[in-house]
Design a protein around this motif. Sequence first.
Motif, PDB file in Angstrom:
ATOM      1  N   ARG A  75       0.878  -1.143   0.010  1.00 48.95           N
ATOM      2  CA  ARG A  75      -0.052   0.035   0.014  1.00 48.95           C
ATOM      3  C   ARG A  75       0.954   1.276  -0.054  1.00 48.95           C
ATOM      4  O   ARG A  75       0.338   2.343   0.411  1.00 48.95           O
ATOM      5  CB  ARG A  75      -1.013  -0.005   1.230  1.00 48.95           C
ATOM      6  N   ALA A  76       2.172   1.059  -0.338  1.00 43.77           N
ATOM      7  CA  ALA A  76       3.034   2.288  -0.133  1.00 43.77           C
ATOM      8  C   ALA A  76       3.015   3.009  -1.569  1.00 43.77           C
ATOM      9  O   ALA A  76       2.013   2.586  -2.679  1.00 43.77           O
ATOM     10  CB  ALA A  76       4.534   1.819  -0.132  1.00 43.77           C
ATOM     11  N   GLU A  77       3.520   4.366  -1.613  1.00 50.25           N
ATOM     12  CA  GLU A  77       3.210   5.225  -2.568  1.00 50.25           C
ATOM     13  C   GLU A  77       3.282   4.804  -4.037  1.00 50.25           C
ATOM     14  O   GLU A  77       2.657   5.166  -4.839  1.00 50.25           O
ATOM     15  CB  GLU A  77       4.088   6.447  -2.369  1.00 50.25           C
ATOM     16  N   CYS A  79       2.689   1.735  -5.318  1.00 52.32           N
ATOM     17  CA  CYS A  79       1.996   0.846  -5.678  1.00 52.32           C
ATOM     18  C   CYS A  79       0.436   1.780  -5.698  1.00 52.32           C
ATOM     19  O   CYS A  79      -0.431   1.480  -6.468  1.00 52.32           O
ATOM     20  CB  CYS A  79       1.664  -0.207  -4.840  1.00 52.32           C
ATOM     21  N   VAL A 102       1.522  -4.055   3.546  1.00 59.12           N
ATOM     22  CA  VAL A 102       2.757  -4.018   3.680  1.00 59.12           C
ATOM     23  C   VAL A 102       3.424  -2.887   2.938  1.00 59.12           C
ATOM     24  O   VAL A 102       2.673  -2.318   2.166  1.00 59.12           O
ATOM     25  CB  VAL A 102       3.378  -5.286   2.837  1.00 59.12           C
ATOM     26  N   TYR A 103       4.348  -2.182   3.493  1.00 56.37           N
ATOM     27  CA  TYR A 103       4.961  -1.108   3.024  1.00 56.37           C
ATOM     28  C   TYR A 103       6.255  -1.254   2.120  1.00 56.37           C
ATOM     29  O   TYR A 103       7.301  -1.106   2.522  1.00 56.37           O
ATOM     30  CB  TYR A 103       5.108   0.151   3.857  1.00 56.37           C
ATOM     31  N   CYS A 104       5.967  -1.536   0.785  1.00 54.64           N
ATOM     32  CA  CYS A 104       6.920  -1.665  -0.060  1.00 54.64           C
ATOM     33  C   CYS A 104       7.480  -3.220  -0.126  1.00 54.64           C
ATOM     34  O   CYS A 104       8.154  -3.686   0.947  1.00 54.64           O
ATOM     35  CB  CYS A 104       7.966  -0.679   0.139  1.00 54.64           C
ATOM     36  N   LEU A 105       7.562  -3.605  -1.379  1.00 55.55           N
ATOM     37  CA  LEU A 105       8.282  -4.996  -1.508  1.00 55.55           C
ATOM     38  C   LEU A 105       9.358  -4.901  -2.465  1.00 55.55           C
ATOM     39  O   LEU A 105       9.768  -5.799  -3.026  1.00 55.55           O
ATOM     40  CB  LEU A 105       7.103  -5.954  -2.225  1.00 55.55           C
ATOM     41  N   GLY A 106       9.611  -3.711  -2.877  1.00 59.63           N
ATOM     42  CA  GLY A 106      10.588  -3.463  -3.849  1.00 59.63           C
ATOM     43  C   GLY A 106      10.340  -3.786  -5.309  1.00 59.63           C
ATOM     44  O   GLY A 106      11.133  -3.995  -6.177  1.00 59.63           O
TER      45      GLY A 106
END
Lengths: 136, 480
Positions: A75-77, A79, A102-106
């Motif tokens: 749900r990070a920026e 995405c 989750v905030y970022c999976l790269g």
Amino acid sequence: MGSLADILAEHAGREGALLPILHDVQKIYGHVSEDAMREIAHALNLTRAEVYGVVSFYHDFRTEAETRPVLKLCRAEACKARGVEALVSVAEDQTRVKVEPVYCLGLCSVGPAALVGKTVHARLDSTRLTALLANL
Amino acid sequence: MKIRVSDDALAIACGADTVAEAFARSGAAVERVSSWGMHWLEPLVDIDGLGYANVTADQVVAILAGEVESIGLIAEHPFLTRQTRLTFARAGKTRPTSLDDYYANEGWLGLAKARAIGAEATVEEVLASGLRGRGGAGFPAGIKWKTVASAPADTKYIVCNADEGDSATFADRMIMEGDPFMLIEGMAIAALAVGANKGYVYIRSEYPHAIAKMEAAIAASAHLIAPFVVEVRVGAGAYVCGEETSLLNSLEGKRGEVRAKPPLPALEGLFGKPTVVNNVLTLAAVPWILTHGGEAYASFGMGRSKGTMPVQLAGNVKYGGLFEVGFGITLGELVNDIGGGTASGRPVRCVQVGGPLGAYIPPSRFDLPFDYEAFAEADALIGHAGITVFDDTVDMAQMARFAMEFCAVESCGKCTPCRLGSTRGVETLDQIIAGKNVEANLALLTDLSETMKFGSLCALGGFTPYPVMSAITHFPEDFR
């Protein structure tokens, strides 16, 4: 490696052993129970409060088992810029799979992205996410 | 015929494993290599240098029969020829955990050089390169190393910060998954330079592929870096552990709370011992610097920003991926010329540079050169050089709210401005979004941002005001 005692024995004498121990406990038992915390505290010569403080600090550790499959939806920026917020209702329309943020999976150039266990998924849209959730 | 498919997590998420298996089923040998960093083309199949883009398993038979048109020679793709790849020189070309491939492509030359010239001269090379910490703070790596080198202690540590939590960043992940020996070599050089005997790579748990590759590479190269020893430690889902002192507490098995500085980690770091804490990209730049010389590295870049930066193009961007380039390139070139604008085809409304703590920058400021000082002057930061592109459908008030919400979720709780300020910030933004006392609440939010900026212990609370205030400054219409 099977029991808590085995895990504690394996990490004995290791520098900063608490996080590796908690990861192993959670891997095997699915969560870190109060009993486990008590035994870990005893083995590492820590108070139960110190161990609980660490368990509760980190998002990864659970104190109660999750019986459902878990999907971590980024749900990070990056995405968000690629439309993940429109997929949240798809995730919430079902209850069989636990969907966690989750905030970022790269995977920020091919989002929306999700992680299930160690499996990564990218370029999700509502059709793909629905199919993914149905197959977990 | 040599068929190569990347085994980078991003390629796999786009279906690379299925494609590689389909080739194998057709009787073709497939080499799994690192990613070229052209993410919009993944899964990208490389057959004797020719590229086949967005391949699916059912195309494999046709590709082998020569019935599918290639995109031409991958190495001659304009996205690659416009780059200056020093750190990512091997990207797309080598098998990540193959020592043979690493040896055959300049591997271990930097460490050999460091061993030949000794600790002091190694520090001098890094100083001469002008290399600055790539994690975000931009502190000169050579000065940090010199401080640790001159600190008297029986034990010293090299800690690699691989807790790459910023949205829009994936360069660390690509190095760990694509060229892990380079990072290990960089750490070994740092260890030699400062007299450390133990190293830790702290990798976030959200990167299972990177963890596996690093562990395999460490096992394969242990004899080459001995007596120095490297170990992987896995984070547990706390963004704040990317902050160096919080990371050290986490490594020690504690809550990832931020420590007050001083003492500097260089003097009292992990377990109270002198510690080099460097980002993956910083340590990964070191083998090249030792192999080719600090001066050669410093000949790239501009002003006090020397060398190259692996820029990460992400979010709603047409050509997303890894673009390594000397400092000084403008934001507009990166977003429009190289990134090709938005993936949605709509106009670019803004970009966020530097992750969740970075400023939102409108196209009117796209003349900004990629340079630490130029960004600081514009109330922005380069951070880990991730660029998130947004199209004109973005609601900047929601993005400002998210910045505060993220800070509230991830705050370690140690200092009040961050712990309480972020939650009060969310509440105030909710009032603004609901249209209640907008002007008074904006003034309150500005005041709160000042308090967080100057009163927080670390960059989480201290920099959260950047996205919030830049959104208000550049996109006031979204708040009123």
